[in-house]
Design a protein around this motif. Structure first.
Motif, PDB file in Angstrom:
ATOM      1  N   TYR A 176     -16.939   6.186  27.303  1.00 37.11           N
ATOM      2  CA  TYR A 176     -16.077   7.143  26.616  1.00 37.11           C
ATOM      3  C   TYR A 176     -15.747   6.630  25.217  1.00 37.11           C
ATOM      4  O   TYR A 176     -15.633   5.422  25.005  1.00 37.11           O
ATOM      5  CB  TYR A 176     -14.759   7.315  27.388  1.00 37.11           C
ATOM      6  CG  TYR A 176     -14.926   7.913  28.753  1.00 37.11           C
ATOM      7  CD1 TYR A 176     -14.753   9.268  28.961  1.00 37.11           C
ATOM      8  CD2 TYR A 176     -15.257   7.116  29.839  1.00 37.11           C
ATOM      9  CE1 TYR A 176     -14.912   9.824  30.218  1.00 37.11           C
ATOM     10  CE2 TYR A 176     -15.412   7.658  31.098  1.00 37.11           C
ATOM     11  CZ  TYR A 176     -15.247   9.007  31.284  1.00 37.11           C
ATOM     12  OH  TYR A 176     -15.407   9.551  32.525  1.00 37.11           O
ATOM     13  N   LEU A 177     -15.541   7.578  24.297  1.00 31.14           N
ATOM     14  CA  LEU A 177     -15.021   7.253  22.974  1.00 31.14           C
ATOM     15  C   LEU A 177     -13.586   7.749  22.945  1.00 31.14           C
ATOM     16  O   LEU A 177     -13.318   8.912  23.243  1.00 31.14           O
ATOM     17  CB  LEU A 177     -15.845   7.945  21.877  1.00 31.14           C
ATOM     18  CG  LEU A 177     -15.332   7.749  20.453  1.00 31.14           C
ATOM     19  CD1 LEU A 177     -15.408   6.270  20.056  1.00 31.14           C
ATOM     20  CD2 LEU A 177     -16.122   8.599  19.482  1.00 31.14           C
ATOM     21  N   VAL A 178     -12.663   6.842  22.608  1.00 35.87           N
ATOM     22  CA  VAL A 178     -11.236   7.162  22.579  1.00 35.87           C
ATOM     23  C   VAL A 178     -10.729   6.891  21.160  1.00 35.87           C
ATOM     24  O   VAL A 178     -11.033   5.851  20.574  1.00 35.87           O
ATOM     25  CB  VAL A 178     -10.453   6.312  23.607  1.00 35.87           C
ATOM     26  CG1 VAL A 178      -8.975   6.637  23.578  1.00 35.87           C
ATOM     27  CG2 VAL A 178     -11.021   6.523  25.003  1.00 35.87           C
ATOM     28  N   ASP A 179      -9.969   7.833  20.614  1.00 34.50           N
ATOM     29  CA  ASP A 179      -9.496   7.689  19.231  1.00 34.50           C
ATOM     30  C   ASP A 179      -8.304   6.737  19.143  1.00 34.50           C
ATOM     31  O   ASP A 179      -7.754   6.330  20.163  1.00 34.50           O
ATOM     32  CB  ASP A 179      -9.193   9.062  18.609  1.00 34.50           C
ATOM     33  CG  ASP A 179      -7.958   9.740  19.172  1.00 34.50           C
ATOM     34  OD1 ASP A 179      -7.184   9.112  19.919  1.00 34.50           O
ATOM     35  OD2 ASP A 179      -7.740  10.919  18.852  1.00 34.50           O
ATOM     36  N   PRO A 180      -7.891   6.358  17.925  1.00 33.14           N
ATOM     37  CA  PRO A 180      -6.790   5.393  17.771  1.00 33.14           C
ATOM     38  C   PRO A 180      -5.448   5.892  18.296  1.00 33.14           C
ATOM     39  O   PRO A 180      -4.548   5.090  18.514  1.00 33.14           O
ATOM     40  CB  PRO A 180      -6.713   5.183  16.252  1.00 33.14           C
ATOM     41  CG  PRO A 180      -8.062   5.507  15.758  1.00 33.14           C
ATOM     42  CD  PRO A 180      -8.552   6.603  16.643  1.00 33.14           C
ATOM     43  N   GLY A 208      -5.700   6.941  37.761  1.00 29.88           N
ATOM     44  CA  GLY A 208      -6.720   7.785  37.168  1.00 29.88           C
ATOM     45  C   GLY A 208      -8.113   7.193  37.148  1.00 29.88           C
ATOM     46  O   GLY A 208      -9.051   7.844  36.716  1.00 29.88           O
ATOM     47  N   LEU A 209      -8.267   5.951  37.612  1.00 29.52           N
ATOM     48  CA  LEU A 209      -9.585   5.323  37.581  1.00 29.52           C
ATOM     49  C   LEU A 209     -10.557   6.026  38.524  1.00 29.52           C
ATOM     50  O   LEU A 209     -11.743   6.122  38.223  1.00 29.52           O
ATOM     51  CB  LEU A 209      -9.474   3.839  37.934  1.00 29.52           C
ATOM     52  CG  LEU A 209     -10.711   2.993  37.686  1.00 29.52           C
ATOM     53  CD1 LEU A 209     -11.066   3.023  36.212  1.00 29.52           C
ATOM     54  CD2 LEU A 209     -10.494   1.583  38.136  1.00 29.52           C
ATOM     55  N   ASP A 210     -10.063   6.541  39.627  1.00 28.73           N
ATOM     56  CA  ASP A 210     -10.943   7.239  40.564  1.00 28.73           C
ATOM     57  C   ASP A 210     -11.546   8.496  39.937  1.00 28.73           C
ATOM     58  O   ASP A 210     -12.662   8.878  40.237  1.00 28.73           O
ATOM     59  CB  ASP A 210     -10.184   7.592  41.847  1.00 28.73           C
ATOM     60  CG  ASP A 210      -8.898   8.355  41.563  1.00 28.73           C
ATOM     61  OD1 ASP A 210      -8.405   8.306  40.410  1.00 28.73           O
ATOM     62  OD2 ASP A 210      -8.389   9.003  42.486  1.00 28.73           O
ATOM     63  N   ARG A 231      -2.268   4.285  28.183  1.00 24.67           N
ATOM     64  CA  ARG A 231      -0.850   3.897  28.285  1.00 24.67           C
ATOM     65  C   ARG A 231      -0.661   2.544  28.951  1.00 24.67           C
ATOM     66  O   ARG A 231       0.448   2.061  29.095  1.00 24.67           O
ATOM     67  CB  ARG A 231      -0.058   4.958  29.067  1.00 24.67           C
ATOM     68  CG  ARG A 231      -0.178   6.363  28.543  1.00 24.67           C
ATOM     69  CD  ARG A 231       0.599   6.546  27.267  1.00 24.67           C
ATOM     70  NE  ARG A 231       0.521   7.929  26.816  1.00 24.67           N
ATOM     71  CZ  ARG A 231      -0.124   8.313  25.731  1.00 24.67           C
ATOM     72  NH1 ARG A 231      -0.760   7.438  25.000  1.00 24.67           N
ATOM     73  NH2 ARG A 231      -0.147   9.576  25.363  1.00 24.67           N
ATOM     74  N   GLU A 232      -1.779   1.920  29.354  1.00 27.15           N
ATOM     75  CA  GLU A 232      -1.707   0.618  30.017  1.00 27.15           C
ATOM     76  C   GLU A 232      -1.310  -0.467  29.024  1.00 27.15           C
ATOM     77  O   GLU A 232      -1.604  -0.374  27.829  1.00 27.15           O
ATOM     78  CB  GLU A 232      -3.066   0.256  30.632  1.00 27.15           C
ATOM     79  CG  GLU A 232      -3.574   1.231  31.668  1.00 27.15           C
ATOM     80  CD  GLU A 232      -2.798   1.197  32.967  1.00 27.15           C
ATOM     81  OE1 GLU A 232      -2.228   0.134  33.293  1.00 27.15           O
ATOM     82  OE2 GLU A 232      -2.752   2.223  33.646  1.00 27.15           O
ATOM     83  N   GLU A 270      -6.790  15.291  25.173  1.00 24.38           N
ATOM     84  CA  GLU A 270      -5.675  14.862  26.026  1.00 24.38           C
ATOM     85  C   GLU A 270      -5.711  13.348  26.087  1.00 24.38           C
ATOM     86  O   GLU A 270      -6.744  12.735  25.833  1.00 24.38           O
ATOM     87  CB  GLU A 270      -5.768  15.486  27.422  1.00 24.38           C
ATOM     88  CG  GLU A 270      -7.021  15.168  28.167  1.00 24.38           C
ATOM     89  CD  GLU A 270      -7.136  15.928  29.485  1.00 24.38           C
ATOM     90  OE1 GLU A 270      -7.598  15.321  30.461  1.00 24.38           O
ATOM     91  OE2 GLU A 270      -6.757  17.098  29.548  1.00 24.38           O
ATOM     92  N   PRO A 271      -4.593  12.730  26.403  1.00 23.30           N
ATOM     93  CA  PRO A 271      -4.572  11.257  26.443  1.00 23.30           C
ATOM     94  C   PRO A 271      -5.553  10.716  27.482  1.00 23.30           C
ATOM     95  O   PRO A 271      -5.693  11.265  28.573  1.00 23.30           O
ATOM     96  CB  PRO A 271      -3.134  10.928  26.829  1.00 23.30           C
ATOM     97  CG  PRO A 271      -2.346  12.122  26.429  1.00 23.30           C
ATOM     98  CD  PRO A 271      -3.262  13.299  26.608  1.00 23.30           C
ATOM     99  N   PHE A 272      -6.229   9.651  27.110  1.00 24.64           N
ATOM    100  CA  PHE A 272      -7.143   8.981  28.031  1.00 24.64           C
ATOM    101  C   PHE A 272      -6.311   8.332  29.134  1.00 24.64           C
ATOM    102  O   PHE A 272      -5.206   7.848  28.884  1.00 24.64           O
ATOM    103  CB  PHE A 272      -7.970   7.937  27.275  1.00 24.64           C
ATOM    104  CG  PHE A 272      -9.093   7.363  28.078  1.00 24.64           C
ATOM    105  CD1 PHE A 272     -10.175   8.139  28.436  1.00 24.64           C
ATOM    106  CD2 PHE A 272      -9.076   6.040  28.474  1.00 24.64           C
ATOM    107  CE1 PHE A 272     -11.209   7.618  29.182  1.00 24.64           C
ATOM    108  CE2 PHE A 272     -10.105   5.500  29.209  1.00 24.64           C
ATOM    109  CZ  PHE A 272     -11.183   6.290  29.570  1.00 24.64           C
TER     110      PHE A 272
END
Length: 172
Positions: A136-140, A125-127, A53-54, A47-49
């Motif tokens: 965390y590892l987030v893909d491209p 979503g930071l909380d 979207r920032e 799912e999107p991190f």
């Protein structure tokens, strides 16, 4: 006649020899003895991190993301060092990887420092992420992939990340 029988026996033995690995692997798979792949980090649902979207998020690159408090303590400093070492240890693939620091919105404006570290303010979503000390590892594509706690062995993380980057050579 005996030569023909011997030739058939040799042919049957060669066929049995060729098909035995396939039958053995199928049997082990059906019995449940063979388990799936193993990951050192915790595999996260696709799912999107929350912060992908920032504005200022590094697009088309793999990201090592840490959620940091406003005042960086010794644990935070160690995490920064470990992330820098993980990125540097990737060799040629290091430029496919960027380090991202998420901080409270009132603390920081989006920026990138001289070491290529992107600092972002996560507005939502930071909380949800702040309660888990680690990275965390987030893909491209902006999807979360793995979570590693601060207690994770950096050497094993380096090896696992190298495999991920090598396997997904077309991404990022």
């Amino acid at each position: 006649m005996p030569n023909q029988r011997r030739a058939r026996l040799k042919l049957a033995m060669m066929a049995l020899l060729c098909i035995s690995p396939v039958l053995a692997s199928w049997g082990l798979y059906r019995s449940g003895w063979v388990e799936g792949g193993r990951s050192y980090g915790q595999l996260l649902p696709t799912e999107p991190f929350v912060a992908s979207r920032e504005s200022g998020w590094p697009r088309q690159r793999w990201a090592l993301v840490s959620v940091e408090p406003a005042a960086c303590d010794s644990i935070c400093q160690r995490r920064r060092f470990v992330l820098k070492q993980i990125q540097a240890a990737q060799g040629e693939a290091a430029d496919r990887l960027v380090r991202v620091r998420l901080q409270q919105p009132s603390v920081v404006a989006p920026r990138s420092d001289e070491n290529g570290v992107v600092t972002l303010a996560a507005n939502n979503g930071l909380d949800r992420l702040a309660g888990r000390p680690g990275y965390y590892l987030v893909d491209p594509l902006g999807n979360q992939v793995m979570f590693y706690p601060d207690s994770a062995d950096p050497t094993r993380v380096i090896h696992e990340l190298a495999r991920v980057l090598k396997t997904n050579n077309g991404l990022g």
